[in-house]
Design a protein around this motif. Sequence first.
Motif, PDB file in Angstrom:
ATOM      1  N   SER A   3       0.820  -1.197   0.000  1.00  0.00           N
ATOM      2  CA  SER A   3       0.000   0.000   0.000  1.00  0.00           C
ATOM      3  C   SER A   3       0.857   1.252   0.000  1.00  0.00           C
ATOM      4  CB  SER A   3      -0.911   0.018   1.238  1.00  0.00           C
ATOM      5  OG  SER A   3      -1.720  -1.113   1.269  1.00  0.00           O
ATOM      6  N   ARG A 194     -14.366  -0.916   1.316  1.00  0.00           N
ATOM      7  CA  ARG A 194     -13.977  -0.368   0.017  1.00  0.00           C
ATOM      8  C   ARG A 194     -15.184   0.353  -0.576  1.00  0.00           C
ATOM      9  NH1 ARG A 194      -9.918  -3.692   2.279  1.00  0.00           N
ATOM     10  NH2 ARG A 194      -8.235  -4.015   0.758  1.00  0.00           N
ATOM     11  N   LEU A 215      -5.500  -4.108   4.171  1.00  0.00           N
ATOM     12  CA  LEU A 215      -5.241  -2.747   3.723  1.00  0.00           C
ATOM     13  C   LEU A 215      -5.619  -2.580   2.257  1.00  0.00           C
ATOM     14  CD1 LEU A 215      -1.750  -2.055   5.345  1.00  0.00           C
ATOM     15  CD2 LEU A 215      -4.023  -1.573   6.273  1.00  0.00           C
ATOM     16  N   PRO A 216      -6.127  -1.417   1.897  1.00  0.00           N
ATOM     17  CA  PRO A 216      -6.456  -1.168   0.497  1.00  0.00           C
ATOM     18  C   PRO A 216      -5.195  -1.034  -0.344  1.00  0.00           C
ATOM     19  CG  PRO A 216      -6.703   0.846   1.758  1.00  0.00           C
ATOM     20  CD  PRO A 216      -6.427  -0.251   2.756  1.00  0.00           C
ATOM     21  N   PRO A 218      -2.921   0.683  -3.428  1.00  0.00           N
ATOM     22  CA  PRO A 218      -2.800   2.086  -3.835  1.00  0.00           C
ATOM     23  C   PRO A 218      -3.951   2.552  -4.725  1.00  0.00           C
ATOM     24  CG  PRO A 218      -0.651   1.047  -3.910  1.00  0.00           C
ATOM     25  CD  PRO A 218      -1.643  -0.047  -3.619  1.00  0.00           C
ATOM     26  N   GLU A 220      -7.010   1.387  -4.733  1.00  0.00           N
ATOM     27  CA  GLU A 220      -8.208   1.507  -3.892  1.00  0.00           C
ATOM     28  C   GLU A 220      -8.137   2.736  -2.997  1.00  0.00           C
ATOM     29  OE1 GLU A 220      -9.511  -3.190  -3.413  1.00  0.00           O
ATOM     30  OE2 GLU A 220      -7.969  -2.349  -2.097  1.00  0.00           O
ATOM     31  N   GLN A 221      -6.943   3.046  -2.520  1.00  0.00           N
ATOM     32  CA  GLN A 221      -6.799   4.260  -1.719  1.00  0.00           C
ATOM     33  C   GLN A 221      -7.216   5.484  -2.520  1.00  0.00           C
ATOM     34  OE1 GLN A 221      -2.918   4.538   0.320  1.00  0.00           O
ATOM     35  NE2 GLN A 221      -2.733   2.329  -0.008  1.00  0.00           N
ATOM     36  N   THR A 222      -6.775   5.542  -3.769  1.00  0.00           N
ATOM     37  CA  THR A 222      -7.138   6.667  -4.630  1.00  0.00           C
ATOM     38  C   THR A 222      -8.620   6.655  -4.960  1.00  0.00           C
ATOM     39  OG1 THR A 222      -4.921   6.708  -5.609  1.00  0.00           O
ATOM     40  CG2 THR A 222      -6.696   7.760  -6.849  1.00  0.00           C
ATOM     41  N   ILE A 226      -9.125   6.675   0.790  1.00  0.00           N
ATOM     42  CA  ILE A 226      -8.620   6.129   2.054  1.00  0.00           C
ATOM     43  C   ILE A 226      -7.197   6.625   2.283  1.00  0.00           C
ATOM     44  CG2 ILE A 226      -8.044   4.006   3.291  1.00  0.00           C
ATOM     45  CD1 ILE A 226     -10.192   2.600   1.570  1.00  0.00           C
ATOM     46  N   GLU A 227      -6.907   7.051   3.517  1.00  0.00           N
ATOM     47  CA  GLU A 227      -5.582   7.565   3.850  1.00  0.00           C
ATOM     48  C   GLU A 227      -4.871   6.606   4.795  1.00  0.00           C
ATOM     49  OE1 GLU A 227      -5.422  11.640   5.084  1.00  0.00           O
ATOM     50  OE2 GLU A 227      -7.263  12.141   3.988  1.00  0.00           O
ATOM     51  N   LEU A 228      -3.650   6.230   4.432  1.00  0.00           N
ATOM     52  CA  LEU A 228      -2.777   5.449   5.306  1.00  0.00           C
ATOM     53  C   LEU A 228      -1.584   6.315   5.681  1.00  0.00           C
ATOM     54  CD1 LEU A 228      -2.648   1.948   3.555  1.00  0.00           C
ATOM     55  CD2 LEU A 228      -4.309   2.821   5.197  1.00  0.00           C
TER      56      LEU A 228
END
Length: 262
Positions: A3, A194, A215-216, A218, A220-222, A226-228
């Motif tokens: 991620s 998600r 964890l999502p 990259p 999926e984060q975009t 979602i912020e890690l």
Amino acid sequence: MRSRLLFYWISSLLVSGCTRSGSPPALSFSGGLVVAQIVTDSLQLVDPTRQRRIPLVRYFPQPGRGSAHKLKVALLNHAYHGKNTDYKFLADNLVAHGYYVISIQHELPGDEPIAMTENLYQARYPNWERGVQTIRFVLQELAQRQPQLDWQHVLLMGHSNGGDMVMLLAQEHPELRQVQQLISFDNRRVPFPRRPYPRVLSLRSIDQFADAGVLPTPAEQTQFGIELVQLPTTIHNDMWDGATEAQKQQMNAAVSHFIEKK
């Protein structure tokens, strides 16, 4: 770790507070509330359907101070073997941002210990589901008792096992649209939701790693916003009041950055 991890290098974040005694410098947040004193009290609920006690600790600005804005609600959920009094540094920061903070005691004397071997997702699921029921009961019961609060903008925060409870609630109850923000401190077992809501932030330690699929990616984060945040000097067991001042400042800085976003 696959991620994408964001790094926050924050030199300082000034946060102060107190209980019923003393008069520290005022705290303020962008909505205009000025908090000269943070009150801490305790309350015990009983869920009649399960005959289960639910001890709470609450943090809120001293009555009669600040603006007429409704306080948003934040629920804190401790790590396994932790206590609902273990996260005062986070609670004080949230109060300064206009939240009424409720910290739930999940573990009670006589509860079965959580599993440490075998398939941990399956073995620990009953513990997380009990936590989900407790969180939902607290939301429903206190909304009736304290209608003056803003129950349409709820933040759920959990550390480790408490973070897994928060993620499970989001997975199983997407109808709870009043839960608008989730903050996980190093949950490791229950996958992130998600979808675009609620907004999700997760702070990650340097010594513990999530199970596959939690964890999502990259992408999926975009896609879902979602912020890690990788904490470069903080281990899993330091994500509480026992952390150093520098560690607390980094954690509070990441939380503040997240909740101040429009």
